[in-house]
Design an enzyme around this catalytic site. Sequence first.
Site, PDB file in Angstrom:
ATOM      1  N   HIS A 138      -2.233   1.051  -3.901  1.00  0.00           N
ATOM      2  CA  HIS A 138      -0.979   1.789  -4.064  1.00  0.00           C
ATOM      3  C   HIS A 138      -0.889   2.925  -3.051  1.00  0.00           C
ATOM      4  O   HIS A 138      -1.287   4.056  -3.312  1.00  0.00           O
ATOM      5  CB  HIS A 138      -0.897   2.334  -5.487  1.00  0.00           C
ATOM      6  CG  HIS A 138       0.431   2.918  -5.865  1.00  0.00           C
ATOM      7  ND1 HIS A 138       0.736   3.289  -7.158  1.00  0.00           N
ATOM      8  CD2 HIS A 138       1.537   3.206  -5.137  1.00  0.00           C
ATOM      9  CE1 HIS A 138       1.967   3.769  -7.204  1.00  0.00           C
ATOM     10  NE2 HIS A 138       2.471   3.739  -5.979  1.00  0.00           N
ATOM     11  N   HIS A 193       8.054  -0.614  -9.393  1.00  0.00           N
ATOM     12  CA  HIS A 193       8.129   0.769  -8.914  1.00  0.00           C
ATOM     13  C   HIS A 193       9.576   1.189  -8.704  1.00  0.00           C
ATOM     14  O   HIS A 193      10.268   0.655  -7.842  1.00  0.00           O
ATOM     15  CB  HIS A 193       7.365   0.915  -7.602  1.00  0.00           C
ATOM     16  CG  HIS A 193       6.824   2.292  -7.371  1.00  0.00           C
ATOM     17  ND1 HIS A 193       7.616   3.423  -7.450  1.00  0.00           N
ATOM     18  CD2 HIS A 193       5.574   2.729  -7.064  1.00  0.00           C
ATOM     19  CE1 HIS A 193       6.861   4.492  -7.200  1.00  0.00           C
ATOM     20  NE2 HIS A 193       5.626   4.102  -6.971  1.00  0.00           N
ATOM     21  N   TYR A 233       9.455   7.737 -12.998  1.00  0.00           N
ATOM     22  CA  TYR A 233       8.399   6.784 -12.656  1.00  0.00           C
ATOM     23  C   TYR A 233       7.651   6.333 -13.910  1.00  0.00           C
ATOM     24  O   TYR A 233       7.442   5.146 -14.133  1.00  0.00           O
ATOM     25  CB  TYR A 233       7.399   7.415 -11.683  1.00  0.00           C
ATOM     26  CG  TYR A 233       7.833   7.508 -10.237  1.00  0.00           C
ATOM     27  CD1 TYR A 233       9.157   7.329  -9.847  1.00  0.00           C
ATOM     28  CD2 TYR A 233       6.906   7.787  -9.251  1.00  0.00           C
ATOM     29  CE1 TYR A 233       9.537   7.436  -8.519  1.00  0.00           C
ATOM     30  CE2 TYR A 233       7.267   7.887  -7.915  1.00  0.00           C
ATOM     31  CZ  TYR A 233       8.588   7.721  -7.550  1.00  0.00           C
ATOM     32  OH  TYR A 233       8.949   7.822  -6.230  1.00  0.00           O
ATOM     33  N   GLU A 256      -2.248   6.480  -4.633  1.00  0.00           N
ATOM     34  CA  GLU A 256      -0.887   6.894  -4.260  1.00  0.00           C
ATOM     35  C   GLU A 256      -0.896   8.148  -3.384  1.00  0.00           C
ATOM     36  O   GLU A 256       0.087   8.881  -3.346  1.00  0.00           O
ATOM     37  CB  GLU A 256      -0.012   7.112  -5.500  1.00  0.00           C
ATOM     38  CG  GLU A 256       1.478   6.993  -5.214  1.00  0.00           C
ATOM     39  CD  GLU A 256       2.355   7.208  -6.428  1.00  0.00           C
ATOM     40  OE1 GLU A 256       3.574   7.022  -6.316  1.00  0.00           O
ATOM     41  OE2 GLU A 256       1.835   7.569  -7.497  1.00  0.00           O
ATOM     42  N   ARG A 270       0.138  16.482  -4.807  1.00  0.00           N
ATOM     43  CA  ARG A 270      -0.627  16.686  -3.578  1.00  0.00           C
ATOM     44  C   ARG A 270      -1.566  17.884  -3.625  1.00  0.00           C
ATOM     45  O   ARG A 270      -2.301  18.131  -2.671  1.00  0.00           O
ATOM     46  CB  ARG A 270       0.327  16.859  -2.393  1.00  0.00           C
ATOM     47  CG  ARG A 270       1.295  15.698  -2.228  1.00  0.00           C
ATOM     48  CD  ARG A 270       2.123  15.817  -0.968  1.00  0.00           C
ATOM     49  NE  ARG A 270       3.083  14.717  -0.841  1.00  0.00           N
ATOM     50  CZ  ARG A 270       3.763  14.443   0.267  1.00  0.00           C
ATOM     51  NH1 ARG A 270       3.603  15.196   1.338  1.00  0.00           N
ATOM     52  NH2 ARG A 270       4.601  13.430   0.298  1.00  0.00           N
TER      53      ARG A 270
END
Length: 342
Positions: free
Chosen positions: A6, A178, A194, A284, A290
Amino acid sequence: MIIDCHGHYTTAPKALENWRERQVAGIKDPSQAPKASDLSIGDDELRETIELNQLKLMRERGSDLTIFSPRASFMAHHVGDFQVSSTWAAICNELCFRVSQLYPDHFIGAAMLPQSPGVDPATCIPEIRRCVEEYGFVAVNLNPDPSGGHWREPPLTDRHWYPVYETLVEYDIPAMVHVSTSCNACFHTTGAHYLNADTTAFMQLLTDDLFRNFPTLRFVIPHGGGAVPYHWGRFRGLAQMLKKPEPRQALLGNVFFDTCVYHQPGIDLLGTVIPVDNILFASEMIGAVRGIDPDTGHYFDDTKRYVDASPRFSDADRHKIFEDNARRAYPRLDAALKARGH
């Protein structure tokens, strides 16, 4: 090998976003619409975005190969019509292909589909064929809600989707379920939309018998399956009430879950509830989350660390999660690796 199933090209050169802004502006004012040939991105620009970002982190964290697709939030299937989506998907897929050509040992492609609300999904088939036959892609991303958070399409078990499924079965490639950007203010894109979609897709599959018609069709439900592992008892109970088969028997021959779960207890739960044969390693990165977790001092999306540390997995389990399961779920990936001597 450590295979990350992913990955998205979230760090594409700024020129791509600029082109997209012009394309969107052209929906209202066709004089502003750019041609595909107006986008010029050189190989050195691609190398810079990859080597300073995804590839750098892959090396630091110990993963070898990423299944790489266009940025999910950029798919935005609700924007414009099919022609807009078709042109946009072709451009984004080509960039991922070019990355895979520049770094064939580290990236292999998965296709964004040119979906559009209310449009027959069969219109996506030419792009699937192009990406598999010309680019060597090994999967697609399928958006169950191209409306962007308003859920106007039929459920994934409806015959509406069958043309896509027939093509996936023909090429023996899986679909990662997705969604893209939410344009519904009630649903934050990455924090709600999501995860809602992951949970919704599983429930849709539970209530029907899609895999009787498509016994070799495979879905990857990302983000650890949304709420599915946490509420596994609820889904088993609902299956019982609906007089449906036990989910492990009915669904887990065709459905996989990835490890995009960004804390240790979440991975431990995933490994406790979902059979190890149905878990695929994924991160991902560089994606929705992040930052660095202040509790651990490590990046939230450094998911390999959680799999390594989980008491739920033996060394044999980790080998399945990191490599064997991906080869089984993505046969074209397995063939490509074998062709390279892996």
